[in-house]
Design a protein around this motif. Structure first.
Motif, PDB file in Angstrom:
ATOM      1  N   TRP A  96       0.822  -1.208   0.000  1.00 26.73           N
ATOM      2  CA  TRP A  96       0.000   0.000   0.000  1.00 26.73           C
ATOM      3  C   TRP A  96       0.861   1.265   0.000  1.00 26.73           C
ATOM      4  O   TRP A  96       0.491   2.270  -0.557  1.00 26.73           O
ATOM      5  CB  TRP A  96      -0.893  -0.007   1.235  1.00 26.73           C
TER       6      TRP A  96
ATOM      7  N   SER B   7      -5.444  -1.051  -5.618  1.00 31.81           N
ATOM      8  CA  SER B   7      -5.954  -0.619  -4.329  1.00 31.81           C
ATOM      9  C   SER B   7      -6.623   0.735  -4.444  1.00 31.81           C
ATOM     10  O   SER B   7      -6.305   1.533  -5.343  1.00 31.81           O
ATOM     11  CB  SER B   7      -4.825  -0.556  -3.293  1.00 31.81           C
TER      12      SER B   7
ATOM     13  N   ASN C 150      -6.941   3.417  -1.652  1.00 30.11           N
ATOM     14  CA  ASN C 150      -6.585   3.692  -0.262  1.00 30.11           C
ATOM     15  C   ASN C 150      -7.677   4.444   0.485  1.00 30.11           C
ATOM     16  O   ASN C 150      -7.877   4.238   1.682  1.00 30.11           O
ATOM     17  CB  ASN C 150      -5.275   4.474  -0.195  1.00 30.11           C
TER      18      ASN C 150
ATOM     19  N   ASN D  72      -9.953   1.884   1.692  1.00 34.99           N
ATOM     20  CA  ASN D  72      -9.329   0.750   2.386  1.00 34.99           C
ATOM     21  C   ASN D  72      -9.637  -0.554   1.670  1.00 34.99           C
ATOM     22  O   ASN D  72      -9.915  -1.577   2.312  1.00 34.99           O
ATOM     23  CB  ASN D  72      -9.805   0.665   3.844  1.00 34.99           C
ATOM     24  N   THR D  73      -9.591  -0.534   0.367  1.00 35.67           N
ATOM     25  CA  THR D  73     -10.012  -1.678  -0.425  1.00 35.67           C
ATOM     26  C   THR D  73      -8.918  -2.096  -1.398  1.00 35.67           C
ATOM     27  O   THR D  73      -8.256  -1.253  -2.001  1.00 35.67           O
ATOM     28  CB  THR D  73     -11.295  -1.357  -1.205  1.00 35.67           C
ATOM     29  N   VAL D  74      -8.749  -3.396  -1.514  1.00 35.22           N
ATOM     30  CA  VAL D  74      -7.863  -3.976  -2.510  1.00 35.22           C
ATOM     31  C   VAL D  74      -8.706  -4.812  -3.458  1.00 35.22           C
ATOM     32  O   VAL D  74      -9.652  -5.490  -3.019  1.00 35.22           O
ATOM     33  CB  VAL D  74      -6.780  -4.865  -1.856  1.00 35.22           C
TER      34      VAL D  74
ATOM     35  N   CYS E 272      -8.252 -12.960   1.116  1.00 37.10           N
ATOM     36  CA  CYS E 272      -7.527 -11.702   1.246  1.00 37.10           C
ATOM     37  C   CYS E 272      -6.733 -11.755   2.551  1.00 37.10           C
ATOM     38  O   CYS E 272      -7.242 -12.240   3.571  1.00 37.10           O
ATOM     39  CB  CYS E 272      -8.520 -10.547   1.275  1.00 37.10           C
TER      40      CYS E 272
END
Length: 131
Positions: free
Chosen positions: A53, A72, A74, A77-79, A96
């Motif tokens: 990240w 991602s 940021n 807060n997600t990939v 994950c």
């Protein structure tokens, strides 16, 4: 406490595309490493892709290079794991994983494909590719 939650799995046909998402709840920092692993029936858990990240580096297992992309968001807060040209051998439960440890430049690029590095895991999402 960090809790990754995956979504986006499903049943698709060979050649189709699918995008998985992983939202990491709890405190988040831009030093994290996020990864996707998968486990097919009767097989060991396998590394798929990882992303830093903070540094932005990405690594993939050879079998998915050119077909899968890890990205991602940021702010969310997600990939994501964008999967295309899916094959029957991609069928698995996809997990994950989060490594929240602050690492040096060199450390962060070591053992990214080892499950033991990751402290937090989601419940997994099933991806089934029919041929």
């Amino acid at each position: 406490q960090v809790q990754p939650v995956e979504s986006g799995g499903g049943l698709v046909q060979a050649g189709d595309s699918l995008m998985l998402s992983c939202v990491a709840s709890g405190s988040t920092f831009n030093t994290w490493t996020m990864a996707w692993f998968r486990q097919a029936p009767g097989k060991e858990r396998e590394f798929v892709a990882a992303l830093s990240w903070g540094d932005g580096w990405r690594y993939y297992v050879d079998s998915v290079k050119g077909r899968f992309t890890i990205t991602s968001d940021n702010d969310k807060n997600t990939v994501y794991l964008q999967m295309s040209s899916l094959k029957s051998e991609d069928t698995a439960v996809y997990y994950c994983a989060v490594d929240p440890k602050v690492r040096t430049y060199v450390e962060s690029r070591l053992n990214y494909n080892q499950a033991a590095r990751y402290a937090y895991w989601g419940q997994g999402t099933q991806v089934t590719v029919s041929s």
